[in-house]
Design a protein around this motif. Structure first.
Motif, short mmCIF file in Angstrom:
data_model
loop_
_atom_site.label_atom_id
_atom_site.label_comp_id
_atom_site.label_asym_id
_atom_site.label_seq_id
_atom_site.Cartn_x
_atom_site.Cartn_y
_atom_site.Cartn_z
N GLU A 161 6.11 -38.14 15.55
CA GLU A 161 5.04 -38.59 14.65
C GLU A 161 4.44 -37.41 13.89
O GLU A 161 4.11 -37.52 12.71
CB GLU A 161 3.95 -39.31 15.44
N LEU A 162 4.30 -36.26 14.56
CA LEU A 162 3.77 -35.07 13.91
C LEU A 162 4.72 -34.59 12.81
O LEU A 162 4.28 -34.32 11.68
CB LEU A 162 3.54 -33.95 14.94
N VAL A 163 6.00 -34.50 13.12
CA VAL A 163 6.97 -34.06 12.12
C VAL A 163 7.02 -35.06 10.96
O VAL A 163 7.05 -34.66 9.79
CB VAL A 163 8.36 -33.87 12.76
N ALA A 164 6.97 -36.35 11.26
CA ALA A 164 6.97 -37.37 10.20
C ALA A 164 5.73 -37.21 9.32
O ALA A 164 5.83 -37.33 8.09
CB ALA A 164 7.02 -38.77 10.81
N TYR A 165 4.59 -36.95 9.94
CA TYR A 165 3.35 -36.75 9.17
C TYR A 165 3.50 -35.54 8.24
O TYR A 165 3.13 -35.59 7.07
CB TYR A 165 2.17 -36.56 10.11
N LEU A 166 4.06 -34.46 8.77
CA LEU A 166 4.21 -33.25 7.98
C LEU A 166 5.20 -33.42 6.83
O LEU A 166 5.03 -32.82 5.77
CB LEU A 166 4.66 -32.08 8.87
#
Length: 113
Positions: A82-87
């Motif tokens: 989710e963090l990588v997708a957000y970034l």
């Protein structure tokens, strides 16, 4: 993922020992590790490690689960995804073909750095 959650996760990983703990737990896989195994693996004192494990747990990057008298820590890869997708949400200004090399890195399971 909300911006505040992303900031908390990035702040948690922005410290050397916590980054090392997270990477060690990723390497350990779904079986996870006890705090003692993490401490031994990284050469970090137990009382210092406890603080780092707490920060990582609150950020959602790791999970703690009681197993008898032990607590097993595991990397929460869903939160990291989710963090990588957000970034990368707006990667390459709407031109996903330019994100190919980055996406291939994840698809191939390559190890960076």
């Amino acid at each position: 993922m909300q911006k505040e959650n992303a900031l908390e996760a990035l702040a948690a990983l922005g410290q050397e020992t916590r980054l090392d703990v997270f990477r060690l737990l990723v390497e350990a896989g779904p079986e996870g590790l006890t705090a003692g195994a993490v401490s031994e693996g990284l050469g970090v004192r137990a009382n210092t490690l406890s603080t780092h494990l707490g920060v990582l747990t609150r950020s959602g990057l790791i999970r703690a689960e009681r197993d008898g008298r032990s607590i097993i820590y595991r990397a929460d890869l869903t939160t990291m995804q989710e963090l990588v997708a957000y970034l990368l949400q707006d990667c390459c200004g709407g031109r996903p073909d330019q994100c190919g090399p980055l996406l291939n890195l994840f698809a191939c399971g390559s190890k960076a750095g």
